[in-house]
Design an enzyme around this catalytic site. Structure first.
Site, PDB file in Angstrom:
ATOM      1  CG  HIS A 124      -2.059   0.952   1.078  1.00  0.00           C
ATOM      2  ND1 HIS A 124      -1.958   2.284   1.366  1.00  0.00           N
ATOM      3  CD2 HIS A 124      -3.314   0.748   0.607  1.00  0.00           C
ATOM      4  CE1 HIS A 124      -3.102   2.864   1.091  1.00  0.00           C
ATOM      5  NE2 HIS A 124      -3.936   1.968   0.628  1.00  0.00           N
TER       6      HIS A 124
ATOM      7  CG  ASP B  57      -8.606  -4.253  -3.035  1.00  0.00           C
ATOM      8  OD1 ASP B  57      -9.791  -4.098  -2.711  1.00  0.00           O
ATOM      9  OD2 ASP B  57      -7.936  -3.419  -3.665  1.00  0.00           O
TER      10      ASP B  57
HETATM   11  N1  ACO Z   1       4.253  -7.770  -4.834  1.00  0.00           N
HETATM   12  C1  ACO Z   1       5.595  -7.781  -4.974  1.00  0.00           C
HETATM   13  N2  ACO Z   1       6.398  -6.709  -4.813  1.00  0.00           N
HETATM   14  C2  ACO Z   1       5.799  -5.549  -4.504  1.00  0.00           C
HETATM   15  C3  ACO Z   1       4.399  -5.444  -4.343  1.00  0.00           C
HETATM   16  C4  ACO Z   1       3.623  -6.609  -4.521  1.00  0.00           C
HETATM   17  N3  ACO Z   1       2.296  -6.567  -4.374  1.00  0.00           N
HETATM   18  N4  ACO Z   1       4.076  -4.172  -4.029  1.00  0.00           N
HETATM   19  C5  ACO Z   1       5.218  -3.496  -4.002  1.00  0.00           C
HETATM   20  N5  ACO Z   1       6.275  -4.321  -4.284  1.00  0.00           N
HETATM   21  C6  ACO Z   1       7.703  -3.967  -4.278  1.00  0.00           C
HETATM   22  C7  ACO Z   1       8.073  -3.178  -5.529  1.00  0.00           C
HETATM   23  O1  ACO Z   1       8.503  -4.036  -6.565  1.00  0.00           O
HETATM   24  C8  ACO Z   1       9.176  -2.298  -4.991  1.00  0.00           C
HETATM   25  O2  ACO Z   1      10.342  -3.090  -4.873  1.00  0.00           O
HETATM   26  P1  ACO Z   1      11.803  -2.415  -5.102  1.00  0.00           P
HETATM   27  O3  ACO Z   1      11.935  -1.394  -4.019  1.00  0.00           O
HETATM   28  O4  ACO Z   1      12.743  -3.552  -4.999  1.00  0.00           O
HETATM   29  O5  ACO Z   1      11.763  -1.822  -6.475  1.00  0.00           O
HETATM   30  C9  ACO Z   1       8.713  -1.961  -3.571  1.00  0.00           C
HETATM   31  O6  ACO Z   1       7.891  -3.070  -3.176  1.00  0.00           O
HETATM   32  C10 ACO Z   1       7.916  -0.664  -3.465  1.00  0.00           C
HETATM   33  O7  ACO Z   1       6.833  -0.750  -4.403  1.00  0.00           O
HETATM   34  P2  ACO Z   1       6.214   0.486  -5.145  1.00  0.00           P
HETATM   35  O8  ACO Z   1       5.486   0.004  -6.361  1.00  0.00           O
HETATM   36  O9  ACO Z   1       7.252   1.546  -5.331  1.00  0.00           O
HETATM   37  O10 ACO Z   1       5.195   1.007  -4.050  1.00  0.00           O
HETATM   38  P3  ACO Z   1       4.024   2.007  -4.303  1.00  0.00           P
HETATM   39  O11 ACO Z   1       3.742   2.671  -3.009  1.00  0.00           O
HETATM   40  O12 ACO Z   1       4.290   2.875  -5.499  1.00  0.00           O
HETATM   41  O13 ACO Z   1       2.803   1.045  -4.740  1.00  0.00           O
HETATM   42  C11 ACO Z   1       0.966  -0.424  -4.664  1.00  0.00           C
HETATM   43  C12 ACO Z   1       1.789   0.629  -3.898  1.00  0.00           C
HETATM   44  C13 ACO Z   1       0.560   0.115  -6.053  1.00  0.00           C
HETATM   45  C14 ACO Z   1      -0.321  -0.700  -3.874  1.00  0.00           C
HETATM   46  C15 ACO Z   1       1.806  -1.721  -4.812  1.00  0.00           C
HETATM   47  O14 ACO Z   1       2.157  -2.222  -3.538  1.00  0.00           O
HETATM   48  C16 ACO Z   1       1.088  -2.807  -5.642  1.00  0.00           C
HETATM   49  O15 ACO Z   1       1.192  -2.808  -6.869  1.00  0.00           O
HETATM   50  N6  ACO Z   1       0.352  -3.740  -4.958  1.00  0.00           N
HETATM   51  C17 ACO Z   1      -0.400  -4.769  -5.663  1.00  0.00           C
HETATM   52  C18 ACO Z   1      -1.697  -4.206  -6.182  1.00  0.00           C
HETATM   53  C19 ACO Z   1      -2.702  -3.939  -5.097  1.00  0.00           C
HETATM   54  O16 ACO Z   1      -2.966  -4.772  -4.235  1.00  0.00           O
HETATM   55  N7  ACO Z   1      -3.319  -2.745  -5.151  1.00  0.00           N
HETATM   56  C20 ACO Z   1      -4.372  -2.354  -4.203  1.00  0.00           C
HETATM   57  C21 ACO Z   1      -3.891  -1.246  -3.335  1.00  0.00           C
HETATM   58  S1  ACO Z   1      -5.094  -0.830  -2.134  1.00  0.00           S
HETATM   59  C22 ACO Z   1      -6.239   0.044  -2.985  1.00  0.00           C
HETATM   60  O17 ACO Z   1      -5.993   0.709  -3.953  1.00  0.00           O
HETATM   61  C23 ACO Z   1      -7.557  -0.034  -2.514  1.00  0.00           C
END
Ligand code: ACO
Length: 427
Positions: free
Chosen positions: A306, A363
């Site tokens: 998140h 979710d």
């Molecule tokens: N699975 C694996 N790795 C992940 C995940 C995941 N679900 N989420 C983040 N990471 C990793 C990224 O690859 C990144 O790794 P790095 O630092 O080695 O490059 C690190 O964690 C940070 O991730 P970001 O994408 O920079 O984090 P951001 O805050 O931009 O994104 C997000 C948050 C979009 C929710 C992300 O965690 C994600 O894509 N999750 C999966 C989709 C999801 O469940 N979305 C619902 C969110 S809640 C809502 O909207 C109601």
């Protein structure tokens, strides 16, 4: 803490005010930065940028706190109803019994949708994703309800609010029923707001309508948990579209499109699809944990991570417990619930997820409950939109009442500098 911040650019120093929220959050107010320095800030994804001051929802991502208008999500989910939460978010206070009754009566009076809207729905192929259909129908409401809202008139604003709260559930139900080849009906206004939504979605033409109160209770709770989440992607969209003085319904339609994306609300559908894939593959969760950690693999653990919560998502805690209760109450044994729990356990013990503060979000378990309630997978994000509706309304209203300027970020240009035009035969 000083209430100014100094920014040094070259040999010059500039002072900017620091503002403080009621929960002691601090922000440097850089609204005069460019005018005084010719410099802008850049912050892709707005990770450090506050776009507004808001009195609606407070969340502390480190401590896992979420409050609507000061009330904790745990208490609201436990003791409140979705309609009360709608009122609270939009108008700022919990309603009295009289206020709630009037609010419900006014919503019911607006819960008829123009019959011609059915012709628009007929134009969509059965294969259309419900979120695309819902966004289009919500925008079409503008054409059928063209009177513009004078935001300085409380009465006008109130009328627009009860209209959308009355008609939106009908659109949600019709979107689902059309796909399921069921007749497009209306509910029964003698029912509660959420029970009526359920009836509109599920009532079969050849059966008496009856529902287990536990189903309505679970649905109510899910809607409350999704009702607002401060400046997330879809809410920021609603505010920025509305900042151009676009009307409420069109701004909400834009919010629905933003919510559709799998990194946002679309994750609830993606989670169930992922859990089904793991199940079909034999249920080996560690294999999928490895995939999620592999930077060469685009796979992400859906429902994990998140932007703001870096310890736990309080909504996920409530939903996990509710998933256990609902499935138990309804006597459903869903193997994907076990897969979800195993996946969570493995991920929470894994360094990759621990070091990046990746936890289950709202979710991760919601789809399991939606499925137990008989809601088709491609309707999950629509259910999220139904829950988020009061939040979008509240945020749009606040933005207009605060007279916020049109949202218009700047950029740092990285393209070509001036090039002379070449005639086509010389290229
Ligand atoms: N699975 C694996 N790795 C992940 C995940 C995941 N679900 N989420 C983040 N990471 C990793 C990224 O690859 C990144 O790794 P790095 O630092 O080695 O490059 C690190 O964690 C940070 O991730 P970001 O994408 O920079 O984090 P951001 O805050 O931009 O994104 C997000 C948050 C979009 C929710 C992300 O965690 C994600 O894509 N999750 C999966 C989709 C999801 O469940 N979305 C619902 C969110 S809640 C809502 O909207 C109601």
């Amino acid at each position: 803490m000083s209430n100014t911040a100094t920014i040094e650019i070259g040999d010059k120093k500039y002072e900017f005010p620091v503002i403080e929220g009621t929960e002691n959050e601090l922000a440097i107010d850089i609204s005069t930065l460019r005018a005084s320095t010719k410099v802008i800030t850049i912050d892709p994804g707005f990770k450090n940028t506050g776009s507004c001051e808001s009195a609606i929802t407070f969340l502390d991502g480190e401590k896992g706190i979420l409050r609507y208008r000061g009330y904790s999500i745990e208490e609201l989910a436990d003791k409140g109803s979705f309609l009360e939460v709608c009122y609270l978010l939009i108008f700022g206070e919990l309603p009295t019994q009289e206020q709630l009754a009037k609010f419900h009566k006014d919503i019911k009076a607006e819960s008829i949708v123009d019959e011609d809207m059915k012709r628009i729905l007929d134009g969509f192929p059965k294969s259309a994703h419900p979120m695309g259909v819902l966004a289009s129908l919500t925008n079409a409401l503008v054409a059928f309800n063209p009177s513009s809202v004078n935001v300085n008139s409380e009465e006008d604003m109130y009328k627009a609010i009860v209209k959308i709260l009355g008609k939106f559930p009908v659109l949600v139900a019709w979107t689902m029923r059309k796909k399921a080849s069921l007749p497009l009906n209306y509910g029964n206004t003698s029912l509660g707001y959420v029970e009526n939504i359920h009836k509109m979605m599920f009532h079969k033409p050849n059966e008496e309508y009856a529902v287990d109160p536990k189903v309505i209770e679970a649905l109510d709770k899910l809607l409350i948990l999704h009702a607002d989440h401060e400046q997330n992607c879809s809410t920021s969209t609603v505010r920025i579209v509305g900042s151009a003085h676009t009307g409420l319904f069109a701004s909400i339609s834009a919010g629905i499109s933003a919510l559709w994306g799998p990194l946002h609300g679309g994750a609830n559908q993606a989670v169930i699809e992922m859990l089904e894939t793991i199940k079909a593959d034999g249920g080996d969760t560690s294999k999928f944990i490895l995939k999620a950690k592999d930077k060469e693999d685009p796979f992400r653990l859906m429902g994990f991570g998140h932007r703001v919560y870096k310890n736990f998502d309080p909504r996920a805690k409530i939903i996990k417990k509710a998933a256990d209760n609902v499935l138990g109450d309804l006597g459903i044994d869903d193997p994907v619930l076990d897969i979800a729990k195993r996946l969570e356990k493995v991920a929470l013990e894994d360094d990759y997820f621990k070091s990046r503060n990746l936890y289950p979000n709202v979710d991760f378990y919601s789809g399991i409950i939606y499925r137990a309630l008989g809601i088709p997978t491609d309707m999950f994000t629509v259910m999220f939109a139904l829950g988020r509706l009061p939040g979008w309304i509240a945020q749009w209203r606040e933005m207009r009442l605060n007279k916020e300027p049109i949202g218009r970020p700047r950029q740092i240009y990285t393209g070509y500098t001036y090039r002379e035009f070449k005639e086509i035969d010389k290229r």
